[in-house]
Write an enzyme that holds these catalytic residues in place. Sequence first.
Site, short mmCIF file in Angstrom:
data_model
loop_
_atom_site.label_atom_id
_atom_site.label_comp_id
_atom_site.label_asym_id
_atom_site.label_seq_id
_atom_site.Cartn_x
_atom_site.Cartn_y
_atom_site.Cartn_z
N LYS A 187 0.69 5.08 -1.93
CA LYS A 187 0.87 6.39 -1.29
C LYS A 187 1.93 7.20 -2.02
O LYS A 187 1.78 8.40 -2.26
CB LYS A 187 1.26 6.21 0.19
CG LYS A 187 0.17 5.55 1.02
CD LYS A 187 0.68 5.04 2.37
CE LYS A 187 -0.32 4.04 2.95
NZ LYS A 187 0.23 3.25 4.08
N THR A 205 0.85 -1.20 0.00
CA THR A 205 0.00 0.00 0.00
C THR A 205 0.88 1.25 0.00
O THR A 205 0.45 2.31 -0.46
CB THR A 205 -0.95 0.02 1.22
OG1 THR A 205 -0.20 -0.36 2.38
CG2 THR A 205 -2.12 -0.92 1.04
O1 BZD Z 1 -0.90 -6.55 4.37
C1 BZD Z 1 0.45 -6.94 4.55
C2 BZD Z 1 0.99 -7.48 3.25
O2 BZD Z 1 2.31 -7.93 3.42
C3 BZD Z 1 0.94 -6.37 2.20
O3 BZD Z 1 1.36 -6.85 0.97
C4 BZD Z 1 -0.48 -5.84 2.10
O4 BZD Z 1 -0.52 -4.70 1.30
C5 BZD Z 1 -1.03 -5.47 3.47
C6 BZD Z 1 -2.47 -5.07 3.43
O5 BZD Z 1 -3.22 -6.01 2.73
N1 BZD Z 1 0.53 -7.87 5.65
C7 BZD Z 1 0.79 -7.44 6.87
O6 BZD Z 1 0.97 -6.26 7.10
N2 BZD Z 1 0.78 -8.37 7.87
C8 BZD Z 1 0.94 -8.08 9.16
O7 BZD Z 1 1.17 -6.96 9.57
C9 BZD Z 1 0.84 -9.20 10.16
C10 BZD Z 1 0.62 -8.88 11.47
C11 BZD Z 1 0.52 -9.88 12.40
C12 BZD Z 1 0.65 -11.21 12.02
C13 BZD Z 1 0.88 -11.52 10.71
C14 BZD Z 1 0.98 -10.51 9.76
#
Ligand code: BZD
Length: 828
Positions: free
Chosen positions: A677, A673
């Site tokens: 931005k 994301t």
């Molecule tokens: O989620 C992220 C992905 O890696 C990105 O590619 C994507 O854009 C965003 C939104 O969909 N994943 C995370 O941020 N994951 C975590 O923060 C997370 C937190 C706790 C446990 C496991 C993963």
Amino acid sequence: MTNEVDSALDGTGAPTPAPRKNDPETLARQIVEKLTYSVGKTPAEARRYDWLEATTLVIRDRIIDQWMESSQRAKTSGEKRVCYLSMEFLIGRLLRDAINNLNLTEPIREALSRYGVDLDLVELLEPDAALGNGGLGRLAACFMESMASTDIPGFGYGIRYVHGFFRQEIADGAQVELPETWLAHGNPWEFERRELAYEIGFGGKVTTIQEPGRPARQVWRPAERVLAVAYDTPIVGWRGRRVNTLRLWSAQPLDPILLDAFNSGDHIGALVESNKAEAITRILYPADSHQAGQELRLRQEYFFSSASLQDIIRRHLHANENLSNLADKFSIQLNDTHPAVSVAELMRLLIDVHGHEWAEAWEITRNTFSYTNHTLLPEALEHWPIHLFERLLPRQMQIIYAINAGVIREAAQEKGFDDSKIAAISLIDEGNGRRVRMGQLAFVGSHAVNGVSALHTELMKETVFHHLHLLYPDRIENKTNGVTPRRWLMQANPGLTDLVTDAIGPAFLDDIEKIADLDPLADDAAFRERFAAVKRRNKEQLANLIGERMATQVDPGAIFDIQVKRIHEYKRQFLNIIEAIALYDQIRSHPERDWTPRVKIFAGKAAPSYAQAKQIIHLANDVARTINSDPAVRDLLKVVFIPNYNVSLAEIIMPAADLSEQISTAGLEASGTGNMKFAMNGALTIGTLDGANVEMLEHVGEDNIFIFGLTAEEVAQRRREAHSGRSIIAELPLLREALDAISSGVFSPEDPARYHDLVSNLYNNDWWMTCADFQAYWDTQRRLDALWQDQDEWQAKAVHNTARMGWFSSDRSIREYARDIWKAGPDA
Ligand code: BZD
């Protein structure tokens, strides 16, 4: 000013508050009133922090009027409500967001200036609410804002962590984690709802009760109980149209101190239970790509899931006779698998507490839930050892077995699945010491399952959920992520917002896709100059921050080449650092060439237990130290690692980038994301065909984005062939020399062996395709160097990026969820 807030229509016949005036005069008077009667200071005595408090309270009053109206409307209209269950909400600061969305920026600025107070400086004192790790948590925050802005009755449900994401310091080049204390000075945005508390049980036993003439019932008697207490924060939509609620749960002991034990003199013993309860919501787990695995994490997941479901059921029964029509009135979105235990918990509540039959309960459950997946990385998929699950949640475990039996029966009978296919879809992983697979549970318990970019969604169908997709072929769909343009364009980049308003009028503020009207101005030299001047001012601001915080001088005339995000091997900050080293070598070897000046900027946190990621941070800092102190490269190359990346820092960084690094190994970044931005703020992207980069390419056009490297398919192929970096390194002297420099201690003379492992992984394995993609990355960077020399061309591409990114607004994502999954909102 015509921006008076509408008076409340609370539908109760109670007198409604008079409309509030929003002229600077009135606002100034009210701020001083708050200063006097709530903060206890005169304007002469007040310090900046006191002005923050008083201003926040004045804004808060205005929000409350709207909030009550929105809540009442949602309650009485019978419209469908959307509940977003997320372990994380990375909301950042709220004051600027609220002022902007109420359209009060100028009058508040003017009101404060009458007392010689600068709004921008006041805003900086608000703590940054970091109740999340990264993209997933920030997405939840953008979605909350977009639900309010698109007039969807949305409720966020999460955890009120006492300590959010850790504060990062860099000591001798290495990451140090310090506790974060966002609540230290209180939190004016939250309202404790003591009356809204639910009991949450853990452990104990399940007994079967057989009464004559009635079906057997299961009764769970938990061994421990804690209270979940609600804290509500208002989320203001654009132009204050709707104010939704973010409800965060705090764990408290049922009996604050066990009075019996206390009275009998066992003071320590009396506090044990209380500490155990409060531990549940004390800290956010800081790992974003590894399953946390500890019991406390499962407790957190169940705690907030059960509290949220009990709350939803209470709300539903307030206006409906029973729960049969729950799915018509509520949609519950599971943000990744962290709240997946909700599937079993809702079944328990429906059957054991509210007396529904299994089949009907299952129907209601599936129609109510939907699930968003955010990763395909195997190490990040959640699964819990059966013995732990069973001990903590014995009734939910029984229900999971029963759900599993039903799904397996269906697969065998209707699709003829054989044993190996059954093993793939089973909610129980039999091969791994027996574990509950939370992804499978969320999938089967939902009517819709979505990925977060087109590519990611296709890969879900082919990999992790392949067999479930065969069983339920209509269930998986795509919902590409977005970001809120209010925070990420209007608030973060007021200079650009003013310029765009001036050029095409203000309509894009209400409908961001109208920013496309800017596109033809890419050909207008005078406009490009103004566009470049805004960027230049934003870069100067970032350069000042770097100068102040890190005592490093960077030239705002250089390319600001920025990679900010969590530190992870798949995101390949290492590739970026190696490229910096190779460039450094080349500049030193060929000082006579016409080098394009660059500042390479990094920021991001590593999970405390992720050794390789911490090594990458250390390397970035070691390389920065060496390059920045070498007079041979002067201002041609600088490397900077800015500590403690968070939402507030991102708001300064995004508008100041010329070049955005989105260089993950293809197939591994679900969406990204930050990529959106940056591009919205006019940065060009250098990136792989990964996540939402693929869709950005479609929107901005191939001339305006710099794509390089292996495709997801090629990466998968190489991994099957047991690819390693050795032969590639042998053929690429630039790469070899850079790696030799790292492993021989050029950047870490005090500890020459520091990076042996990091480098030897590339030779022996190159799992993340760092070597495989190096040459393509290098070549693309040099094309960008050349492009920078032609500022007309560069700026035209930058304008195209801003103009063509409207689709990546989270308003668009939310409208798609509302239309396709929730069937809720104004267009339902
Ligand atoms: O989620 C992220 C992905 O890696 C990105 O590619 C994507 O854009 C965003 C939104 O969909 N994943 C995370 O941020 N994951 C975590 O923060 C997370 C937190 C706790 C446990 C496991 C993963």
